[in-house]
Design a protein around this motif. Structure first.
Motif: not given
Length: 302
Positions: A150-151, A155-156, A158-162, A167-168
């Motif tokens: 879920l996190l 993040l994807i 807001f930031k995009g998958k690439t 944090l992760v």
């Protein structure tokens, strides 16, 4: 011994880098699936040693990994269905292995992330595999993974998958070095051998941050693991270090062993090496572990 480099064409056009160590006489075959943020050539010392025992070794570099990967593609599986595509790459590699080295029995070894790929593979591809060796693995904690995914998906958004995420990375690996203070590097948890840790630290194809898309694929693949789908007759060997944080210092991997037994699966070996850390084949007693892997491949107990 003959060393070969091949590129296999996946169904989607991706070229799968495959390495083959082939002795003059092939009695057994070991196919290796490497872990996260590393690559197959790191297994060359063990592969060279195993060929002296008439065992052929075949490896593949996973998507987003290895020296044949463009820098901007490091830590990225695919635009869609990344985990499933990598599982198919493993199947393509095994098909190639059977064509190149017919009739010799195959053992499939997965290290760390590779061990989870192997777990997924054996439940989706019922092949002629003789046995599997899971190294540096752990139980699958599905409630925890659900929250983690879920996190990642947030993040994807807001930031995009690439994109990557510190944090992760911290949530995944931040605690791994705590037991080994004072720390010499960020990767002391990998091995007690300082030379191996130093080599990993200096290698541009090791230890890189993986993309959010990769993490979503990885976690989704782990959540899909279902022991009830594993073939009952397949021999399973589970190897871990007592000081491996990935295996929860023996606790998590012991839970996995119990789950395998309760499912009525064919767990042949469960061995925890005292004080060994995550990368068993690169530990200070590496040759002892290579010998154990050799014995498992040739169907001898350890």
């Amino acid at each position: 011994m003959q060393y070969l480099e091949e590129f296999l064409l996946a169904d989607d056009g991706h070229e799968i880098p495959v390495r083959v160590w082939r002795p003059k006489r092939v009695n057994q075959i070991l196919v290796i699936v490497h872990g996260m943020a590393e690559y197959s050539e790191r297994y060359a010392p063990m592969a060279d040693w195993l060929t002296e025992q008439d065992i052929a070794v075949v490896t593949l570099n996973l998507r987003g990994h290895g020296m044949d990967c463009e820098e901007q593609e490091l830590g990225f599986f695919a635009e869609t269905d990344g985990w499933q595509r990598v599982v198919k790459d493993i199947h393509k590699t095994l098909e190639f292995t059977r064509e190149e080295l017919p009739e010799a029995p195959i053992t499939l070894l997965g290290h760390s992330m590779g061990s989870f790929l192997v777990q997924n593979y054996i439940q989706t591809h019922h092949t002629e595999l003789n046995q599997v060796i899971l190294c540096g693995s752990n139980r699958v904690d599905k409630p925890k993974l659900f929250v983690s995914q879920l996190l990642i998906k947030l993040l994807i958004t807001f930031k995009g998958k690439t994109s990557t995420s510190k944090l992760v990375d911290w949530l995944s690996f931040g605690s791994f070095n705590r037991k080994f203070k004072p720390n010499r590097t960020d990767y002391d948890w990998l091995s007690r051998d300082p030379e191996q840790v130093e080599a990993y630290t200096l290698d541009p194809f090791c230890g890189f941050s993986c993309t959010l898309s990769f993490w979503n694929d990885f976690i989704g693949g782990m959540r899909a693991i279902n022991l009830s789908l594993w073939p009952k007759q397949l021999k399973i060997h589970l190897l871990s270090g007592s000081d491996d944080p990935v295996g929860e210092f023996g606790r998590g991997v012991s839970i996995l062993a119990e789950q395998i037994k309760k499912q009525g699966l064919n767990l042949q070996t469960f061995k925890v090496y005292p004080q060994a850390r995550h990368e068993l084949v690169n530990e200070i007693n590496a040759v002892d572990i290579w010998q154990d892997i050799r014995d498992l491949v040739i169907n001898e107990s350890i």
